[in-house]
Design a protein around this motif. Structure first.
Motif, PDB file in Angstrom:
ATOM      1  N   TYR A  16      19.847 -25.512  38.264  1.00  8.28           N
ATOM      2  CA  TYR A  16      19.651 -25.287  39.235  1.00  8.28           C
ATOM      3  C   TYR A  16      19.230 -23.615  39.291  1.00  8.28           C
ATOM      4  CZ  TYR A  16      22.422 -29.523  41.004  1.00  8.28           C
ATOM      5  OH  TYR A  16      22.759 -30.299  40.700  1.00  8.28           O
ATOM      6  N   ASP A  17      18.159 -23.776  40.459  1.00 11.82           N
ATOM      7  CA  ASP A  17      17.246 -21.976  40.185  1.00 11.82           C
ATOM      8  C   ASP A  17      18.669 -20.850  40.233  1.00 11.82           C
ATOM      9  OD1 ASP A  17      15.465 -22.826  40.561  1.00 11.82           O
ATOM     10  OD2 ASP A  17      15.263 -22.982  42.619  1.00 11.82           O
ATOM     11  N   ASP A  18      20.168 -21.054  40.683  1.00 13.55           N
ATOM     12  CA  ASP A  18      21.328 -20.004  40.889  1.00 13.55           C
ATOM     13  C   ASP A  18      22.341 -20.330  39.843  1.00 13.55           C
ATOM     14  OD1 ASP A  18      21.692 -22.309  42.379  1.00 13.55           O
ATOM     15  OD2 ASP A  18      22.714 -21.062  43.719  1.00 13.55           O
ATOM     16  N   ARG A  19      21.960 -21.525  39.209  1.00 10.43           N
ATOM     17  CA  ARG A  19      23.635 -21.647  38.572  1.00 10.43           C
ATOM     18  C   ARG A  19      23.342 -23.301  37.376  1.00 10.43           C
ATOM     19  NH1 ARG A  19      23.602 -24.492  43.141  1.00 10.43           N
ATOM     20  NH2 ARG A  19      24.327 -26.862  43.487  1.00 10.43           N
ATOM     21  N   LEU A  20      24.015 -22.800  36.812  1.00 11.54           N
ATOM     22  CA  LEU A  20      23.978 -23.476  35.682  1.00 11.54           C
ATOM     23  C   LEU A  20      25.220 -24.979  35.606  1.00 11.54           C
ATOM     24  CD1 LEU A  20      23.123 -25.670  32.745  1.00 11.54           C
ATOM     25  CD2 LEU A  20      24.563 -23.567  31.274  1.00 11.54           C
ATOM     26  N   GLU A  21      25.573 -25.549  35.925  1.00 12.01           N
ATOM     27  CA  GLU A  21      26.654 -26.502  36.546  1.00 12.01           C
ATOM     28  C   GLU A  21      26.559 -27.440  34.423  1.00 12.01           C
ATOM     29  OE1 GLU A  21      26.547 -28.786  39.669  1.00 12.01           O
ATOM     30  OE2 GLU A  21      26.861 -27.302  40.982  1.00 12.01           O
ATOM     31  N   ILE A  22      27.892 -28.046  34.133  1.00 16.33           N
ATOM     32  CA  ILE A  22      28.258 -28.197  33.515  1.00 16.33           C
ATOM     33  C   ILE A  22      29.514 -29.643  33.289  1.00 16.33           C
ATOM     34  CG2 ILE A  22      28.467 -28.633  30.549  1.00 16.33           C
ATOM     35  CD1 ILE A  22      27.377 -25.462  30.326  1.00 16.33           C
ATOM     36  N   LEU A  93      28.454 -21.882  36.091  1.00 21.79           N
ATOM     37  CA  LEU A  93      28.102 -20.449  35.219  1.00 21.79           C
ATOM     38  C   LEU A  93      26.529 -20.255  36.825  1.00 21.79           C
ATOM     39  CD1 LEU A  93      27.627 -20.943  32.097  1.00 21.79           C
ATOM     40  CD2 LEU A  93      29.587 -19.679  33.234  1.00 21.79           C
ATOM     41  N   TYR A  94      27.081 -19.253  37.646  1.00 26.34           N
ATOM     42  CA  TYR A  94      25.641 -18.447  38.674  1.00 26.34           C
ATOM     43  C   TYR A  94      25.150 -17.836  38.039  1.00 26.34           C
ATOM     44  CZ  TYR A  94      29.013 -21.154  42.361  1.00 26.34           C
ATOM     45  OH  TYR A  94      28.718 -22.503  42.651  1.00 26.34           O
ATOM     46  N   ARG A 102      28.456 -16.762  48.234  1.00 26.78           N
ATOM     47  CA  ARG A 102      27.822 -17.964  46.936  1.00 26.78           C
ATOM     48  C   ARG A 102      26.630 -18.655  47.690  1.00 26.78           C
ATOM     49  NH1 ARG A 102      32.386 -18.150  43.105  1.00 26.78           N
ATOM     50  NH2 ARG A 102      31.906 -16.376  41.607  1.00 26.78           N
ATOM     51  N   MET A 103      25.805 -19.038  47.174  1.00 27.01           N
ATOM     52  CA  MET A 103      24.860 -20.456  48.058  1.00 27.01           C
ATOM     53  C   MET A 103      26.102 -21.654  47.638  1.00 27.01           C
ATOM     54  SD  MET A 103      20.990 -19.667  46.394  1.00 27.01           S
ATOM     55  CE  MET A 103      20.754 -20.789  47.574  1.00 27.01           C
TER      56      MET A 103
END
Length: 104
Positions: A16-22, A93-94, A102-103
């Motif tokens: 995403y624009d503001d984070r990576l999610e795994i 990870l933001y 946080r968004m």
């Protein structure tokens, strides 16, 4: 070595624009914790871990989560989020600087 051999589910990632999610299926191996230095002797497959360490493909020191926290802090980024939900281990990870909120 967090990969669960009980499921055929894939590791998923969402950017995403503001984070990576795994999303890692299987969750943490039963005796593992998210605390540094407590898990060096708790591996799903110690033989495989030893071989991969000898080949310099991975380390066998339970340093992944502490290293992620340290590097995020060095970059001035928000604290990473680790969620162990039993059947799924999620890392967020933001890429936003500390803003108090946080968004999400």
């Amino acid at each position: 070595m967090h990969w669960c051999t009980v499921t055929t589910a894939l590791i998923l990632r969402a950017l995403y624009d503001d984070r990576l999610e795994i999303y890692n299926p299987g969750g943490l191996y039963s005796p593992l914790t998210k605390e540094p230095g407590q898990d060096a002797d708790n591996l799903r497959n110690p033989t495989l871990a030893s071989v991969l360490e000898t080949m310099h493909i991975m380390e066998n020191k339970s340093s992944g989560i502490p290293l992620i926290r340290t590097e995020m802090q060095k970059l001035g980024l928000s604290e990473p989020v680790f969620k162990d939900e039993g059947s799924m281990f999620t890392v967020i990870l933001y890429n936003t600087r500390h803003k108090g909120k946080r968004m999400r």
